[in-house]
Design a protein around this motif. Structure first.
Motif, PDB file in Angstrom:
ATOM      1  N   ALA A  47      -9.158  12.053 -11.328  1.00 11.98           N
ATOM      2  CA  ALA A  47     -10.600  11.695 -11.300  1.00 11.98           C
ATOM      3  C   ALA A  47     -10.989  10.319 -11.655  1.00 11.98           C
ATOM      4  N   GLU A  48      -9.933   9.419 -12.369  1.00 11.95           N
ATOM      5  CA  GLU A  48     -10.299   8.029 -12.417  1.00 11.95           C
ATOM      6  C   GLU A  48     -10.331   7.453 -11.203  1.00 11.95           C
ATOM      7  N   LEU A  49      -9.592   7.885 -10.021  1.00  9.57           N
ATOM      8  CA  LEU A  49      -9.345   7.395  -8.699  1.00  9.57           C
ATOM      9  C   LEU A  49     -10.370   7.918  -7.807  1.00  9.57           C
ATOM     10  N   ALA A  50     -11.411   8.682  -8.142  1.00  9.56           N
ATOM     11  CA  ALA A  50     -12.190   9.384  -7.230  1.00  9.56           C
ATOM     12  C   ALA A  50     -12.991   8.464  -6.366  1.00  9.56           C
ATOM     13  N   ASP A  51     -13.307   7.225  -6.848  1.00  3.56           N
ATOM     14  CA  ASP A  51     -14.138   6.344  -6.067  1.00  3.56           C
ATOM     15  C   ASP A  51     -13.223   5.423  -5.230  1.00  3.56           C
ATOM     16  N   GLU A  52     -11.882   5.394  -5.667  1.00  2.00           N
ATOM     17  CA  GLU A  52     -10.999   4.507  -4.827  1.00  2.00           C
ATOM     18  C   GLU A  52     -10.650   4.778  -3.559  1.00  2.00           C
ATOM     19  N   PRO A  53     -10.853   3.974  -2.364  1.00  2.00           N
ATOM     20  CA  PRO A  53     -10.162   4.338  -0.919  1.00  2.00           C
ATOM     21  C   PRO A  53      -8.636   4.465  -0.928  1.00  2.00           C
ATOM     22  N   VAL A  54      -8.218   5.142  -0.352  1.00  2.00           N
ATOM     23  CA  VAL A  54      -6.750   5.377  -0.505  1.00  2.00           C
ATOM     24  C   VAL A  54      -6.194   4.972   0.943  1.00  2.00           C
ATOM     25  N   ILE A  55      -5.310   4.067   0.934  1.00  2.00           N
ATOM     26  CA  ILE A  55      -4.578   3.809   2.099  1.00  2.00           C
ATOM     27  C   ILE A  55      -3.939   5.019   2.792  1.00  2.00           C
ATOM     28  N   VAL A  56      -4.062   5.282   4.150  1.00  2.00           N
ATOM     29  CA  VAL A  56      -3.751   6.402   4.838  1.00  2.00           C
ATOM     30  C   VAL A  56      -2.456   6.137   5.701  1.00  2.00           C
ATOM     31  N   PRO A  57      -1.337   6.822   5.758  1.00  2.00           N
ATOM     32  CA  PRO A  57      -0.281   6.649   6.628  1.00  2.00           C
ATOM     33  C   PRO A  57      -0.626   6.925   7.880  1.00  2.00           C
ATOM     34  N   GLN A  58      -0.426   5.944   8.628  1.00  2.00           N
ATOM     35  CA  GLN A  58      -0.880   5.774  10.080  1.00  2.00           C
ATOM     36  C   GLN A  58       0.377   6.463  11.189  1.00  2.00           C
ATOM     37  N   VAL A  59       0.704   7.456  10.934  1.00  2.00           N
ATOM     38  CA  VAL A  59       1.974   8.007  11.565  1.00  2.00           C
ATOM     39  C   VAL A  59       1.127   9.356  12.179  1.00  2.00           C
ATOM     40  N   VAL A  60       2.179   9.920  13.248  1.00  2.00           N
ATOM     41  CA  VAL A  60       1.806  11.126  13.835  1.00  2.00           C
ATOM     42  C   VAL A  60       2.218  12.196  13.233  1.00  2.00           C
ATOM     43  N   VAL A  61       1.391  12.920  12.409  1.00  2.00           N
ATOM     44  CA  VAL A  61       2.009  14.050  11.588  1.00  2.00           C
ATOM     45  C   VAL A  61       0.632  14.872  11.312  1.00  2.00           C
ATOM     46  N   GLU A 107      -2.374  17.119   9.695  1.00  2.00           N
ATOM     47  CA  GLU A 107      -3.316  16.959   8.649  1.00  2.00           C
ATOM     48  C   GLU A 107      -2.686  17.196   7.171  1.00  2.00           C
ATOM     49  N   GLU A 108      -1.852  18.295   7.208  1.00  2.00           N
ATOM     50  CA  GLU A 108      -1.331  18.907   5.881  1.00  2.00           C
ATOM     51  C   GLU A 108      -0.372  17.831   5.256  1.00  2.00           C
ATOM     52  N   VAL A 109       0.050  16.951   6.006  1.00  2.00           N
ATOM     53  CA  VAL A 109       0.940  15.963   5.464  1.00  2.00           C
ATOM     54  C   VAL A 109       0.250  14.830   5.057  1.00  2.00           C
ATOM     55  N   VAL A 110      -0.977  14.490   5.717  1.00  2.00           N
ATOM     56  CA  VAL A 110      -1.942  13.523   5.297  1.00  2.00           C
ATOM     57  C   VAL A 110      -2.418  13.911   4.117  1.00  2.00           C
ATOM     58  N   ARG A 111      -2.809  14.961   3.905  1.00  2.00           N
ATOM     59  CA  ARG A 111      -3.635  15.701   2.816  1.00  2.00           C
ATOM     60  C   ARG A 111      -2.708  15.543   1.688  1.00  2.00           C
ATOM     61  N   HIS A 112      -1.592  15.684   1.727  1.00  2.00           N
ATOM     62  CA  HIS A 112      -0.467  15.537   0.655  1.00  2.00           C
ATOM     63  C   HIS A 112      -0.317  14.217   0.109  1.00  2.00           C
ATOM     64  N   TRP A 113      -0.224  13.299   0.777  1.00  2.00           N
ATOM     65  CA  TRP A 113      -0.084  11.824   0.704  1.00  2.00           C
ATOM     66  C   TRP A 113      -1.109  11.445   0.014  1.00  2.00           C
ATOM     67  N   LEU A 114      -2.370  11.917   0.248  1.00  2.00           N
ATOM     68  CA  LEU A 114      -3.793  11.708  -0.359  1.00  2.00           C
ATOM     69  C   LEU A 114      -4.101  12.303  -1.464  1.00  2.00           C
ATOM     70  N   ALA A 115      -3.297  13.229  -1.921  1.00  2.00           N
ATOM     71  CA  ALA A 115      -3.554  14.149  -3.004  1.00  2.00           C
ATOM     72  C   ALA A 115      -4.672  14.900  -3.058  1.00  2.00           C
ATOM     73  N   ALA A 166       2.398   7.264  -4.022  1.00  2.00           N
ATOM     74  CA  ALA A 166       3.664   7.449  -3.473  1.00  2.00           C
ATOM     75  C   ALA A 166       4.464   8.004  -4.308  1.00  2.00           C
ATOM     76  N   PRO A 167       5.634   8.686  -4.003  1.00  2.00           N
ATOM     77  CA  PRO A 167       6.702   9.010  -4.952  1.00  2.00           C
ATOM     78  C   PRO A 167       7.127   8.045  -5.917  1.00  2.00           C
ATOM     79  N   GLU A 168       7.567   8.251  -6.777  1.00  2.00           N
ATOM     80  CA  GLU A 168       8.045   6.941  -7.794  1.00  2.00           C
ATOM     81  C   GLU A 168       9.390   6.199  -7.165  1.00  2.00           C
ATOM     82  N   PRO A 169      10.133   6.583  -6.516  1.00  2.00           N
ATOM     83  CA  PRO A 169      11.167   5.972  -5.869  1.00  2.00           C
ATOM     84  C   PRO A 169      10.718   4.711  -5.079  1.00  2.00           C
ATOM     85  N   LEU A 170       9.820   4.787  -4.619  1.00  2.00           N
ATOM     86  CA  LEU A 170       9.148   3.836  -3.806  1.00  2.00           C
ATOM     87  C   LEU A 170       8.724   2.691  -4.493  1.00  2.00           C
TER      88      LEU A 170
END
Length: 305
Positions: free
Chosen positions: A188-202, A204-212, A246-250
């Protein structure tokens, strides 16, 4: 000449070694008449006399000497082949080519290789490093690699997978961001923050996962600029162009001046998985999964099989 019964060759070699039909038959636990019949069957197959009887037993002819010289290494190679095949079927031998991105596997890849080589020395393991998801997927698709490590979902319905690690989700923020010093942040605290989108050919399900997505309020994330490489995404974060989930290991693999990593308390975790294409050597992949889970402390309750 018809295909030879290797049993006949083995019996002939025992006769050659013992020098008499009597001793050879006793060693093979068969009747002398049956052994003589086997030798005669072999002679008919080759169209040659292989041994002659003497007062002391039997003597190999020149043809018999030639057969013994060729049969011994032939049967030894056949036995070795059988051993290798059985070992492969039982998961004790074979070759497994693993393609991986170091930022996803650096914490366990070498330990996994050492563990598998120690438990099954006849397994040949190759590690193939790539930098991007498309490279990794391409290696699996074209047969360059047998298995890989990917965070799921993968966006490729052909891939089979087994989860091996549960990772917290963190957000990368500019270090001067008002939330950068917080111990945790909510979506909720990140609701207004633009999220960097992975620019790869995957998908929409994958994109939604990375954008939470979807967010707790059901709304989509604010989408910021897209970038192909992780380094480029983090540079956009450092420049204040958006945040990146991103996942914590990154966070451990990519410490960058000007970027702070903060856990997101209510973001769904990411799951790293061993993935493979249908037809891969699943007996070897099962061992790989078991070794990785042992090293990562995987618990089935963390996310299922």
């Amino acid at each position: 000449m018809n295909d030879l019964d290797t049993r006949l060759l083995r019996s002939f070699l025992v006769v050659a070694q013992e020098g008499t039909i009597t001793r050879a038959a006793a060693r093979l636990h068969i009747a002398q008449q049956a052994l003589s019949a086997q030798v005669q069957q072999l002679e008919r197959a080759f169209g040659a006399t292989l041994l002659v009887r003497t007062s002391r037993g039997v003597r190999l002819t020149r043809a018999g000497d030639e057969l013994r010289a060729g049969a011994e290494p032939l049967l030894a190679d056949l036995d070795a082949l059988g051993t290798r095949v059985r070992a492969s079927a039982q998961g004790r031998a074979g070759r497994l080519r693993l393609v991986c991105k170091p930022h996803a596997t650096a914490e366990f890849a070498l330990d996994v290789v050492r563990a598998m080589e120690a438990s099954a020395p006849d397994i040949e393991l190759d590690l193939i490093s790539v930098s991007t998801l498309p490279e990794e997927l391409a290696a699996l698709a074209d047969g360059t690699a047998d298995a890989s490590f990917l965070w799921v979902p993968t966006g490729d319905a052909r891939l089979r997978y087994a989860k091996v690690r549960r990772d917290r989700r963190l957000v990368a923020l500019p270090s001067d961001h008002p939330l950068a010093a917080r111990p945790t942040i909510s979506l909720a605290e990140l609701a207004d923050e633009p999220v960097i989108v992975p620019q790869v050919v995957v998908s929409e399900e994958v994109v939604r996962h990375w954008l939470a997505e979807p967010r707790p309020d059901g709304k989509p994330a604010v989408r910021g600029p897209a970038a192909h490489r992780i380094e480029d995404r983090l540079m956009l974060v450092a420049r204040g162009r958006g945040v990146w989930l991103a996942p914590e290991p990154l966070a451990r693999y990519f410490p960058l001046p000007g970027v702070s990593w903060v856990p997101v308390s209510d973001a769904a975790p990411s799951y790293l998985a061993v993935v493979w294409m249908p037809g891969a050597a699943e007996h070897l992949i099962s061992q790989l999964v078991a070794h990785v889970r042992a090293l990562t402390g995987w618990d089935e309750e963390d996310g299922g099989a």
